[in-house]
Design a protein around this motif. Structure first.
Motif, mmCIF file in Angstrom:
data_model
loop_
_atom_site.group_PDB
_atom_site.id
_atom_site.type_symbol
_atom_site.label_atom_id
_atom_site.label_comp_id
_atom_site.label_asym_id
_atom_site.label_seq_id
_atom_site.Cartn_x
_atom_site.Cartn_y
_atom_site.Cartn_z
ATOM 1 N N VAL A 58 92.908 14.278 24.611
ATOM 2 C CA VAL A 58 91.806 14.998 25.273
ATOM 3 C C VAL A 58 92.335 15.881 26.393
ATOM 4 O O VAL A 58 91.952 17.043 26.559
ATOM 5 C CB VAL A 58 90.760 14.001 25.795
ATOM 6 N N MET A 59 93.280 15.310 27.192
ATOM 7 C CA MET A 59 93.840 16.092 28.295
ATOM 8 C C MET A 59 94.637 17.273 27.773
ATOM 9 O O MET A 59 94.609 18.376 28.350
ATOM 10 C CB MET A 59 94.707 15.189 29.168
ATOM 11 N N VAL A 65 92.510 24.533 26.444
ATOM 12 C CA VAL A 65 91.314 25.338 26.705
ATOM 13 C C VAL A 65 91.510 26.192 27.954
ATOM 14 O O VAL A 65 91.152 27.376 28.004
ATOM 15 C CB VAL A 65 90.079 24.429 26.841
ATOM 16 N N ARG A 66 92.098 25.615 28.997
ATOM 17 C CA ARG A 66 92.337 26.382 30.218
ATOM 18 C C ARG A 66 93.332 27.518 29.988
ATOM 19 O O ARG A 66 93.225 28.589 30.582
ATOM 20 C CB ARG A 66 92.851 25.443 31.308
ATOM 21 N N GLY A 71 92.918 24.253 19.442
ATOM 22 C CA GLY A 71 92.685 24.102 18.018
ATOM 23 C C GLY A 71 91.223 23.890 17.678
ATOM 24 O O GLY A 71 90.354 23.780 18.553
ATOM 25 N N MET A 72 90.923 23.795 16.404
ATOM 26 C CA MET A 72 89.552 23.634 15.903
ATOM 27 C C MET A 72 89.221 22.190 15.549
ATOM 28 O O MET A 72 88.120 21.910 15.078
ATOM 29 C CB MET A 72 89.354 24.511 14.667
ATOM 30 N N GLN A 73 90.127 21.253 15.787
ATOM 31 C CA GLN A 73 89.884 19.872 15.389
ATOM 32 C C GLN A 73 88.647 19.276 16.060
ATOM 33 O O GLN A 73 87.835 18.636 15.380
ATOM 34 C CB GLN A 73 91.117 19.020 15.707
#
Length: 360
Positions: A58-59, A65-66, A71-73
């Motif tokens: 998650v991290m 994202v930052r 990815g699209m998972q």
């Protein structure tokens, strides 16, 4: 006694069997750090060991994202979860889950019925007038049905729609019995509206339309809306004029506003909309003084507060009517409005059928 020097103390045993500590042994120096507070010295990690905890997925995704690269998972997982939720919602809304649950319950009830949990007996308490066959039909069961599959609440609602039943309680008695406890309605009057006759309770609710002639001793109510209003006038007359009440054959509701009393000799007493108790007292006083109910009259009109009108039969009209009018004066300061011959007023009616005629 032999003396023992300190040099050979280790060679001599005591009487207790415990050897003395050699003089040459050295004690370990006591540490000043409590055992629970000791810390191991830092150990240098060797090859293949990581000195820090690895970053979670998650991290790592949040870091991506930052940085603008991810990815699209997660979106795939969210899409699959959304599709699964919509599918489950459709199953519940469409009744498929409920149908499956009912099927499982039915099969379980059949198995229990084979084990002895089946309906074998039905008992009814509180029944006096209600038809037992109608009660059994309202239950909607047959011998051998699974007792756990029997819906007591639905059965109670059906039983309360049976004639005479005011309220009911349906109970499942394991392993094989059903019990019905009912409270019946009390017959209060016979109600005629149009050409139909019904036995009604004190609230005016119809009880049954069958075998009405068996209740000819009850008060006879005529007219739409009369059954709902009959209790008030019957209670008033029973308290104020019980002797007059015993002479009334029918209570005719006129225009949903007032009452006509059809006496046993066919005379109609037209009561006012208000002041019924005083009007009843006046007509009883007139009859006590002049026996007007024993004369050839068709009706006595008490609708006007200051006068009483008497309608004679056609045979009694003429000079005899004029003489009657001259002899009778109304009580309570009222004046006699005259003796009239009223054509078209209904005469004595047959038992079980009363016509209101042209009264208004």
């Amino acid at each position: 006694m032999r003396s023992v020097s300190g040099g050979n103390r280790s060679r001599v045993a005591s009487r207790t069997g415990v050897r003395a500590v050699p003089a040459t042994s050295k004690k370990k120096p006591a540490t000043k750090i409590a055992p629970g507070r000791r810390r191991n010295a830092p150990v240098e990690r060797g090859f293949g060991r990581r000195s820090t905890r690895p970053t979670s997925a998650v991290m790592r995704w949040l870091e991506d994202v930052r940085e603008g690269s991810f990815g699209m998972q997660p979106f795939k997982v969210a899409t699959i979860a959304l599709i699964a939720a919509v599918g489950l919602y459709g199953l519940f809304v469409g009744g498929h889950v409920a149908a499956a649950g009912n099927e499982v319950a039915n099969r379980a009830n059949k198995v229990l019925a084979l084990a002895g949990f089946s309906i074998d007996d039905v008992t009814v308490s509180g029944r006096s007038h209600a038809d037992s066959q109608q009660l059994l039909a309202a239950l909607g069961i047959k011998r051998g049905d699974p007792i756990f599959g029997f819906d007591t609440e639905a059965a109670r609602q059906r039983v309360e729609r049976v004639d005479w039943v005011k309220s009911a309680t349906v109970t499942r008695l394991l392993p094989d019995a059903i019990r019905i406890d009912i409270v019946e309605r009390k017959p209060f009057a016979v109600w005629q509206r149009g050409g139909a006759l019904s036995v009604v309770d004190s609230s005016g609710r119809p009880i049954t339309d069958e075998n009405v002639q068996a209740y000819a001793n009850l008060p006879f109510i005529v007219g739409f809306g009369g059954a709902r209003e009959a209790e008030d006038i019957l209670t008033l007359m029973a308290q104020a004029q019980p002797q007059l009440l015993s002479r009334v054959r029918a209570f005719v509701r006129v225009g949903s506003r007032r009452w006509n009393l059809r006496l046993e000799n066919g005379v109609d007493v037209k009561l006012p909309e208000v002041g019924i108790e005083k009007a009843l007292a006046d007509i009883v006083a007139l009859d006590a003084a002049y026996k007007i109910f024993s004369r050839d009259i068709e009706s006595v009109d008490l609708r006007l507060p200051d006068r009483v009108s008497v309608a004679l039969t056609p045979e009694a009209a003429g000079e005899r009517g004029g003489a009657l009018a001259a002899k009778i004066s109304a009580p309570g300061g009222k004046t006699m409005g005259g003796v009239r011959n009223v054509n078209g007023v209904a005469g004595p009616a047959k038992v079980g059928s009363v016509s209101a005629g042209g009264n208004t």
